[in-house]
Motif scaffolding. Structure first.
Motif, PDB file in Angstrom:
ATOM      1  N   GLU A   1       1.522  -5.037  12.239  1.00  0.00           N
ATOM      2  CA  GLU A   1       0.673  -4.542  11.265  1.00  0.00           C
ATOM      3  C   GLU A   1       0.013  -3.355  11.581  1.00  0.00           C
ATOM      4  OE1 GLU A   1      -2.224  -8.101  11.251  1.00  0.00           O
ATOM      5  OE2 GLU A   1      -0.682  -9.377  10.133  1.00  0.00           O
TER       6      GLU A   1
ATOM      7  N   LEU B   1       0.777  -1.062   0.056  1.00  0.00           N
ATOM      8  CA  LEU B   1       0.033  -0.113  -0.002  1.00  0.00           C
ATOM      9  C   LEU B   1       0.935   1.299  -0.066  1.00  0.00           C
ATOM     10  CD1 LEU B   1      -2.629  -0.948   2.640  1.00  0.00           C
ATOM     11  CD2 LEU B   1      -2.738  -1.316  -0.106  1.00  0.00           C
TER      12      LEU B   1
ATOM     13  N   THR C   1      -2.719  -1.596   9.269  1.00  0.00           N
ATOM     14  CA  THR C   1      -4.047  -2.310   9.281  1.00  0.00           C
ATOM     15  C   THR C   1      -3.967  -3.395  10.124  1.00  0.00           C
ATOM     16  OG1 THR C   1      -2.783  -3.832   7.463  1.00  0.00           O
ATOM     17  CG2 THR C   1      -3.722  -1.861   6.481  1.00  0.00           C
ATOM     18  N   THR C   2      -5.288  -3.869  10.161  1.00  0.00           N
ATOM     19  CA  THR C   2      -5.763  -5.106  10.787  1.00  0.00           C
ATOM     20  C   THR C   2      -6.404  -5.839  10.038  1.00  0.00           C
ATOM     21  OG1 THR C   2      -7.714  -4.050  11.907  1.00  0.00           O
ATOM     22  CG2 THR C   2      -5.577  -4.060  13.184  1.00  0.00           C
ATOM     23  N   GLY C   3      -6.401  -7.451  10.178  1.00  0.00           N
ATOM     24  CA  GLY C   3      -7.420  -8.346   9.569  1.00  0.00           C
ATOM     25  C   GLY C   3      -7.022  -8.412   7.943  1.00  0.00           C
ATOM     26  N   GLN C   4      -5.801  -7.899   7.541  1.00  0.00           N
ATOM     27  CA  GLN C   4      -5.608  -8.021   6.171  1.00  0.00           C
ATOM     28  C   GLN C   4      -4.084  -8.760   5.813  1.00  0.00           C
ATOM     29  OE1 GLN C   4      -5.946  -4.463   3.853  1.00  0.00           O
ATOM     30  NE2 GLN C   4      -7.232  -3.561   5.603  1.00  0.00           N
ATOM     31  N   GLY C   5      -3.315  -9.029   7.096  1.00  0.00           N
ATOM     32  CA  GLY C   5      -2.118  -9.776   7.105  1.00  0.00           C
ATOM     33  C   GLY C   5      -1.132  -8.911   6.163  1.00  0.00           C
ATOM     34  N   LEU C   6      -1.039  -7.680   6.212  1.00  0.00           N
ATOM     35  CA  LEU C   6      -0.206  -6.735   5.710  1.00  0.00           C
ATOM     36  C   LEU C   6       0.824  -6.108   6.821  1.00  0.00           C
ATOM     37  CD1 LEU C   6      -2.511  -4.876   3.401  1.00  0.00           C
ATOM     38  CD2 LEU C   6      -1.116  -6.690   2.655  1.00  0.00           C
TER      39      LEU C   6
ATOM     40  N   TYR D   1       0.615   5.714   4.064  1.00  0.00           N
ATOM     41  CA  TYR D   1      -0.688   6.347   4.328  1.00  0.00           C
ATOM     42  C   TYR D   1      -0.595   7.922   3.948  1.00  0.00           C
ATOM     43  CZ  TYR D   1      -3.286   2.113   5.842  1.00  0.00           C
ATOM     44  OH  TYR D   1      -3.898   1.078   5.773  1.00  0.00           O
TER      45      TYR D   1
END
Length: 166
Positions: free
Chosen positions: A160, A46, A61-66, A49
């Motif tokens: 993350e 990404l 991010t959370t829940g995206q595995g990035l 930001y």
């Protein structure tokens, strides 16, 4: 390392939500409003930001595995702001410090596909609070002290996301 200087007024107004609305705050709240730590994250796939988040907001991010790969921080009214990152396969970086309000500190790496595994943040006056969202673990507890370390080392787990508050 990247350092950028902007005026403390610009940090308060542009990065941390100050400006005309800040003038309407009740008397006695100026000290709390002036003390700020603002930050933004560089995230896998990404990039950076847009803009900074302040006062405990989530960067990353959370829940995206990035994985979070780098972090930029700036502060007002915390004295000297210092930070360092623990980078995958490289270990701890040298401390990067800013002692001028609005000066930016950058830790981690970009363009190398290496995650930040831990972050250490120190302020010259008062305390700093931080917590990390770590791959496979989730949100850690918030730590608060003049110097805090969040994330993990020696486990190969990238951060993350992060929240930081003055």
């Amino acid at each position: 390392m990247l350092k950028r200087s902007v005026t403390s007024a610009a940090v308060a107004a542009l990065l941390c939500g100050g400006g005309p609305a800040a003038a309407a705050e009740p008397a006695g709240s100026a000290d709390a409003a002036a003390r700020s730590i603002c930050y933004t994250a560089h995230v896998e796939g990404l990039g950076w930001y847009t803009g900074f988040t302040c006062g405990g907001g989530v960067a990353g991010t959370t829940g995206q595995g990035l994985r979070m790969e780098a972090l930029r921080l700036t502060a007002t009214d915390v004295g000297e702001l210092c930070a360092r990152g623990h980078v995958a396969s490289r270990g701890w970086q040298a401390w990067q410090c800013a002692d001028t309000p609005g000066e930016t500190v950058e830790i981690g790496t970009t363009g190398l596909a290496l995650g930040l595994e831990a972050v250490e943040i120190s302020v010259g006056t008062g305390t700093v609070g931080a917590r990390a969202h770590v791959a496979g673990i989730g949100w850690q507890n918030t730590l608060r002290a003049p110097t805090v370390r969040v994330g993990t080392t020696g486990r190969g787990l990238s951060m993350e996301a992060i929240t930081i508050s003055p």
